[in-house]
Design a protein around this motif. Structure first.
Motif, mmCIF file in Angstrom:
data_model
loop_
_atom_site.group_PDB
_atom_site.id
_atom_site.type_symbol
_atom_site.label_atom_id
_atom_site.label_comp_id
_atom_site.label_asym_id
_atom_site.label_seq_id
_atom_site.Cartn_x
_atom_site.Cartn_y
_atom_site.Cartn_z
ATOM 1 N N ALA A 75 -5.352 -8.894 -48.258
ATOM 2 C CA ALA A 75 -5.712 -8.421 -46.915
ATOM 3 C C ALA A 75 -7.224 -8.310 -46.770
ATOM 4 N N ARG A 76 -7.896 -7.845 -47.833
ATOM 5 C CA ARG A 76 -9.368 -7.736 -47.778
ATOM 6 C C ARG A 76 -10.021 -9.115 -47.716
ATOM 7 N N LEU A 77 -9.500 -10.058 -48.485
ATOM 8 C CA LEU A 77 -10.056 -11.413 -48.464
ATOM 9 C C LEU A 77 -9.822 -12.088 -47.105
ATOM 10 N N VAL A 78 -8.653 -11.873 -46.524
ATOM 11 C CA VAL A 78 -8.368 -12.434 -45.195
ATOM 12 C C VAL A 78 -9.321 -11.815 -44.165
ATOM 13 N N HIS A 79 -9.538 -10.510 -44.244
ATOM 14 C CA HIS A 79 -10.469 -9.838 -43.334
ATOM 15 C C HIS A 79 -11.883 -10.405 -43.495
ATOM 16 N N LEU A 80 -12.307 -10.611 -44.728
ATOM 17 C CA LEU A 80 -13.626 -11.194 -45.000
ATOM 18 C C LEU A 80 -13.717 -12.602 -44.417
ATOM 19 N N TRP A 81 -12.660 -13.379 -44.580
ATOM 20 C CA TRP A 81 -12.606 -14.737 -44.050
ATOM 21 C C TRP A 81 -12.738 -14.722 -42.525
ATOM 22 N N HIS A 82 -12.038 -13.789 -41.856
ATOM 23 C CA HIS A 82 -12.146 -13.669 -40.396
ATOM 24 C C HIS A 82 -13.576 -13.325 -39.987
ATOM 25 N N GLU A 83 -14.200 -12.428 -40.730
ATOM 26 C CA GLU A 83 -15.586 -12.034 -40.420
ATOM 27 C C GLU A 83 -16.535 -13.225 -40.524
ATOM 28 N N VAL A 84 -16.351 -14.032 -41.561
ATOM 29 C CA VAL A 84 -17.207 -15.218 -41.739
ATOM 30 C C VAL A 84 -17.016 -16.184 -40.566
ATOM 31 N N LEU A 85 -15.769 -16.445 -40.185
ATOM 32 C CA LEU A 85 -15.499 -17.379 -39.084
ATOM 33 C C LEU A 85 -16.029 -16.854 -37.752
ATOM 34 N N HIS A 86 -16.039 -15.534 -37.578
ATOM 35 C CA HIS A 86 -16.534 -14.949 -36.326
ATOM 36 C C HIS A 86 -18.050 -15.045 -36.205
ATOM 37 N N ARG A 87 -18.736 -15.333 -37.293
ATOM 38 C CA ARG A 87 -20.205 -15.425 -37.256
ATOM 39 C C ARG A 87 -20.707 -16.847 -37.005
ATOM 40 N N ILE A 88 -19.835 -17.822 -37.059
ATOM 41 C CA ILE A 88 -20.235 -19.213 -36.829
ATOM 42 C C ILE A 88 -20.098 -19.493 -35.332
ATOM 43 N N PRO A 89 -21.199 -19.832 -34.637
ATOM 44 C CA PRO A 89 -21.203 -19.920 -33.171
ATOM 45 C C PRO A 89 -20.074 -20.704 -32.513
ATOM 46 N N VAL A 90 -19.912 -21.985 -32.754
ATOM 47 C CA VAL A 90 -18.884 -22.765 -32.056
ATOM 48 C C VAL A 90 -17.500 -22.450 -32.603
ATOM 49 N N VAL A 91 -17.410 -22.319 -33.905
ATOM 50 C CA VAL A 91 -16.130 -22.017 -34.557
ATOM 51 C C VAL A 91 -15.586 -20.686 -34.053
ATOM 52 N N ASN A 92 -16.456 -19.719 -33.827
ATOM 53 C CA ASN A 92 -16.060 -18.385 -33.372
ATOM 54 C C ASN A 92 -15.228 -18.453 -32.096
ATOM 55 N N SER A 93 -15.704 -19.185 -31.079
ATOM 56 C CA SER A 93 -14.982 -19.207 -29.806
ATOM 57 C C SER A 93 -13.620 -19.887 -29.941
ATOM 58 N N ILE A 94 -13.567 -20.988 -30.686
ATOM 59 C CA ILE A 94 -12.295 -21.696 -30.858
ATOM 60 C C ILE A 94 -11.328 -20.858 -31.694
ATOM 61 N N TYR A 95 -11.805 -20.386 -32.849
ATOM 62 C CA TYR A 95 -10.951 -19.630 -33.764
ATOM 63 C C TYR A 95 -10.432 -18.345 -33.115
ATOM 64 N N SER A 96 -11.323 -17.619 -32.418
ATOM 65 C CA SER A 96 -10.920 -16.351 -31.787
ATOM 66 C C SER A 96 -9.831 -16.571 -30.744
ATOM 67 N N SER A 97 -9.981 -17.626 -29.933
ATOM 68 C CA SER A 97 -8.983 -17.913 -28.898
ATOM 69 C C SER A 97 -7.638 -18.260 -29.507
ATOM 70 N N VAL A 98 -7.660 -19.167 -30.484
ATOM 71 C CA VAL A 98 -6.403 -19.582 -31.120
ATOM 72 C C VAL A 98 -5.761 -18.416 -31.854
ATOM 73 N N LYS A 99 -6.574 -17.600 -32.533
ATOM 74 C CA LYS A 99 -6.052 -16.436 -33.266
ATOM 75 C C LYS A 99 -5.393 -15.438 -32.323
ATOM 76 N N GLN A 100 -6.043 -15.181 -31.194
ATOM 77 C CA GLN A 100 -5.488 -14.221 -30.232
ATOM 78 C C GLN A 100 -4.155 -14.709 -29.669
ATOM 79 N N ILE A 101 -4.091 -16.001 -29.345
ATOM 80 C CA ILE A 101 -2.847 -16.558 -28.805
ATOM 81 C C ILE A 101 -1.748 -16.539 -29.860
ATOM 82 N N SER A 102 -2.062 -16.962 -31.090
ATOM 83 C CA SER A 102 -1.030 -16.985 -32.125
ATOM 84 C C SER A 102 -0.569 -15.572 -32.486
ATOM 85 N N ASP A 103 -1.502 -14.608 -32.520
ATOM 86 C CA ASP A 103 -1.108 -13.219 -32.791
ATOM 87 C C ASP A 103 -0.176 -12.700 -31.698
ATOM 88 N N THR A 104 -0.470 -13.059 -30.468
ATOM 89 C CA THR A 104 0.349 -12.606 -29.344
ATOM 90 C C THR A 104 1.731 -13.229 -29.389
#
Length: 197
Positions: A75-104
């Motif tokens: 769980a800690r490694l997954v959280h760290l991985w999410h944090e890294v992806l959220h800091r990359i400019p273009v990847v952040n917007s794509i990943y965040s959108s897909v993550k939110q939809i899949s979580d929902t």
């Protein structure tokens, strides 16, 4: 003769399309094996290609990932991985959108597509099936007076395309049918009413 031809088509078309879609899925997942070391390819340890091995490997990888992510270290490694992806400019917007939809959609606590509704669309007097996705939030909720619902109106026969619409709660009728039955009704363009097999 025409009657027999149509009856035969009605039997074969769904079967052929089902097999074609399954073959597409299996072939696509078999290509996942190309990302793995060559030792995992069935050609190297059995001498022949085994169709469907990609499906098995995908299920194993997904299961092991879920197993790993549910323990404390994972769980800690997954959280760290999410944090890294959220800091990359273009990847952040794509990943965040897909993550939110899949979580929902896939979360057991999510409420998206949990209810089938009847709403007037695209104008008064015309009714269609819609799916509850939640309630408006943020500035949208502040700008609107009253009680509203966020709904998804699917297109037919392909329900993956559709419209996001905000409707007044009083204008939406909750249907006494499962989401699966409502989707079947939409995909069949109304030919297969709920309750039919």
């Amino acid at each position: 003769m025409k009657k027999y031809l149509i009856t035969g088509l009605l039997i074969w078309i769904p079967l052929v399309i089902t097999l074609w879609v399954l073959q597409l899925i299996v072939d696509s997942l078999d290509k996942v094996l190309l990302l793995l070391p060559p030792e995992f390819l069935t050609e190297n340890w059995l001498g022949v290609h085994v169709p469907g091995m990609g499906v098995v490997m995908t299920l194993v990888i997904v299961f092991l990932t879920g197993l790993f992510a549910t323990n404390l270290l994972g769980a800690r490694l997954v959280h760290l991985w999410h944090e890294v992806l959220h800091r990359i400019p273009v990847v952040n917007s794509i990943y965040s959108s897909v993550k939110q939809i899949s979580d929902t959609l896939f979360s057991s606590t999510g409420q998206a597509f949990r209810k089938a509704l009847l709403v007037q669309w695209p104008h008064q007097g015309m009714w269609t099936i819609a799916f509850l996705t939640g309630t408006p939030g943020g500035d949208v909720a502040r700008q609107m007076r009253g009680d509203f619902l966020s709904v998804y109106v699917p297109t037919t026969p392909n329900p993956t395309g559709g419209y996001f619409v905000i409707v007044a709660r009083k204008d939406a009728i909750e249907l006494d049918m499962s989401v699966d039955a409502a989707l079947k009704y939409v995909i069949s363009m109304g030919v297969a009413p709920p309750g039919d097999k």
